[in-house]
Scaffold this motif. Structure first.
Motif, PDB file in Angstrom:
ATOM      1  N   ALA A 131       0.836  -1.199   0.000  1.00  0.00           N
ATOM      2  CA  ALA A 131       0.000   0.000   0.000  1.00  0.00           C
ATOM      3  C   ALA A 131       0.872   1.250   0.000  1.00  0.00           C
ATOM      4  N   CYS A 175       1.026  -1.029  -6.822  1.00  0.00           N
ATOM      5  CA  CYS A 175       0.709  -0.692  -5.431  1.00  0.00           C
ATOM      6  C   CYS A 175      -0.737  -0.218  -5.297  1.00  0.00           C
ATOM      7  N   PHE A 176      -1.240  -0.386  -4.101  1.00  0.00           N
ATOM      8  CA  PHE A 176      -2.618  -0.005  -3.782  1.00  0.00           C
ATOM      9  C   PHE A 176      -2.600   1.298  -2.993  1.00  0.00           C
ATOM     10  N   ASN A 177      -3.418   2.247  -3.425  1.00  0.00           N
ATOM     11  CA  ASN A 177      -3.476   3.552  -2.764  1.00  0.00           C
ATOM     12  C   ASN A 177      -4.605   3.538  -1.737  1.00  0.00           C
ATOM     13  N   ILE A 178      -4.268   3.817  -0.489  1.00  0.00           N
ATOM     14  CA  ILE A 178      -5.313   3.869   0.533  1.00  0.00           C
ATOM     15  C   ILE A 178      -5.869   5.284   0.599  1.00  0.00           C
ATOM     16  N   LEU A 235      -2.151   3.359   7.561  1.00  0.00           N
ATOM     17  CA  LEU A 235      -1.244   2.370   6.992  1.00  0.00           C
ATOM     18  C   LEU A 235      -0.772   1.386   8.053  1.00  0.00           C
ATOM     19  N   VAL A 244      -3.000  -5.714   4.138  1.00  0.00           N
ATOM     20  CA  VAL A 244      -1.948  -5.514   3.142  1.00  0.00           C
ATOM     21  C   VAL A 244      -0.643  -6.051   3.718  1.00  0.00           C
ATOM     22  N   GLY A 247       3.806  -1.276   3.457  1.00  0.00           N
ATOM     23  CA  GLY A 247       3.379  -0.004   2.892  1.00  0.00           C
ATOM     24  C   GLY A 247       4.452   1.064   2.910  1.00  0.00           C
TER      25      GLY A 247
END
Length: 533
Positions: A131, A175-178, A235, A244, A247
């Motif tokens: 993340a 990647c994953f954006n929170i 995060l 996740v 991060g």
């Protein structure tokens, strides 16, 4: 906090005389040089006018500042005289992939296409998500008062990292954006005093304000600080819960200088401290904070120096207390029953590179961390120890940062959060951050170094830290003994060679003493004269 007068809308970019006077007064009142002072000290011409000559031609006017290192250049040059970056560099568009010598990308189009192809989107399963915390509103935090030189902590720091990740296809992509949220006052109270919280909040009502001479704020800074802290908290809890894998917090303003009741060193709220407490709220019993920023995280140490559930380890330039913020000696180990839970590795000089950092990791960081057995690991990742940084003046490479990240990823079951702190050379910070994120994604680069050779000053620093910290960590006693057995012989041999070299340059007659030699010379000269007569 120095507060500037509210300015009318048409004149928001102008500076009032009262603000300038306040800044100058505050500068004179400080005993130690701030980060800002260190950065611009070489540019100051106000110290002396003894060589001023009105008949000489005036120097060439400064026309542009380097986008990479912010250093000033005259209009007749195309490349920066400090870092060599092109005047019209596209580093903010393509990140470190942009050519430093001309406009456009570095290398051929096919090479860049190959990079993008290798960085294609991957399936985001719950066991394989990295993340990234990022919000464009943090770019609004900037210094609005016009000064002779741009501030090193500027929005371009986030822009260039984001551009590098986008060009490489890492973020967005792998990647994953929170989503971002603002930290609440109740959460901040666990870290900061009400005085600090209210001072930061009050800055949102004023066009320009200063907490210290180098720590600025504008009307958007409080929001940016709350977003940064909120992203780090979310995060930390998301990683620890297992949703996740790990991060990276791409946030600003930085935080590790912000203490319980004060903002300083470009920092408003302590993001790493907020993340540590968020992880503990989520269930972590022991949290490790590893700070490799070139400056000591005095704020983080202050917050946790009496807390045995948080282990703080910092590697930084110290130089006997002469390097900002003049704290972080090896003897600072914690207090009030938490002795040993602050570990400082204070370098005695600049120019420290990969070998010294990795050697300290092998001999100090990993043995202590493995004995502490953290449930969650946080890296205060300042990249101002990187090669080319104008403030840090050290020599750590992107591969070195990646190696240290990989070594720490073995702790806490891989539950690792990297939080951006300092770093003021855009090319260094973007390439280093990209390599760190590649490690988080599981892309290993290079082989592990089993044995490194430290510098003499680095070896002395590590030995000093081990001699202090072995009183608190049982695993360090055999480490110190082995270190002395391996390197002690080397030091003894080197000492013998140095003695021999010194003796080689000393005349034989010096052994008899200067007075005796002088007496013999005088008596011989008298005898020779008497014989002639």
């Amino acid at each position: 906090m120095i507060l500037a007068n509210c300015l009318p809308e048409p004149a928001r970019n102008m500076v009032s005389e009262s603000v300038q006077a306040s800044c100058l007064k505050n500068d004179e009142a400080e005993n130690n040089m701030t980060l800002h002072d260190m950065y611009y000290h070489k540019l100051s011409d106000d110290d002396s006018d003894s060589d001023w000559d009105p008949l000489q031609e005036p120097p060439a006017a400064l026309k542009w500042f380097c986008v990479n290192c912010t250093m000033p250049n005259s209009d007749d040059v195309v490349h920066c005289g400090i870092c060599g970056e092109h005047r019209e560099s596209e580093i903010l568009v393509h990140g470190f992939f942009a050519s430093p010598f001309s406009k456009g990308l570095l290398g051929s189009k096919l090479e860049v296409e190959g990079i993008l192809k290798d960085s294609c989107f991957q399936d985001l399963t719950s066991d394989n998500i990295t993340a990234v915390g990022f919000d464009e509103r943090m770019l609004l935090h900037s210094e609005v008062i016009m000064k002779p030189h741009p501030h090193p902590e500027r929005p371009d720091r986030l822009r260039v990292i984001a551009a590098s990740l986008a060009t490489a296809g890492i973020f967005p992509g792998k990647c994953f954006n929170i989503p971002a949220r603002e930290i609440t006052r109740e959460e901040l109270k666990k870290v900061h005093s009400l005085e600090n919280i209210e001072a930061v909040e009050q800055s949102s009502q004023i066009v320009a304000s200063y907490f210290t001479s180098d720590t600025y704020a504008n009307e958007h800074s409080a929001l940016a600080a709350r977003l940064a802290a909120g992203l780090c908290a979310d995060l930390a809890s998301t990683i620890f819960s297992g949703r996740v894998k790990n991060g990276f917090a791409l946030v600003r303003p930085p935080g590790h200088h912000a203490g319980v009741s004060h903002a300083m060193g470009f920092c408003l709220h302590n993001n790493a401290a907020v993340a540590a407490l968020a992880a503990q709220t989520a269930g972590a019993k022991r949290v490790l904070i590893l700070d490799w920023d070139v400056h000591h995280g005095n704020g983080t140490q202050e917050i946790f120096e009496q807390n045995k559930s948080v282990l703080y380890i910092s590697l930084h330039r110290h130089e006997g207390g002469k390097f900002y913020p003049c704290s972080g000696a090896a003897s600072e180990v914690g207090k009030m029953g938490a002795e040993g839970y602050c570990v400082n590795v204070p370098w005695s000089r600049g120019g420290v590179g990969d070998n010294d950092y990795i050697f300290a990791f092998q001999q100090v960081v990993l043995p202590i961390a493995s004995e502490f057995a953290p449930d969650f690991t946080i890296i205060s990742a300042g990249f101002d120890a990187a090669r080319g940084d104008p403030l840090g003046c050290c020599d750590v490479t992107p591969a070195g940062f990646a190696q240290m990240t990989e070594m720490l990823s073995t702790l806490s079951g891989g539950k690792l959060l990297v939080i951006l702190e300092g770093g003021y050379n855009l090319r260094s910070i973007s390439s280093s951050a990209t390599e760190v994120i590649k490690v988080l994604l599981g892309e290993r680069h290079g082989c592990k170094v089993d044995k490194v050779v430290p510098s003499r000053s680095g070896l002395r620093t590590v030995v000093e830290v081990l001699q202090i910290q072995k009183n608190f960590w049982s695993k360090l006693e055999p480490v110190l003994s082995n270190l002395l057995s391996v390197w002690g012989v080397h030091l003894q041999e080197r000492r013998k060679k140095m003695i021999k070299r010194k003796r080689a340059f000393v005349p034989v007659w010096w052994k008899f003493g200067r007075k005796r030699f002088a007496y013999q010379v005088l008596t011989r000269s008298v005898r020779s004269k008497s014989k002639k007569w």
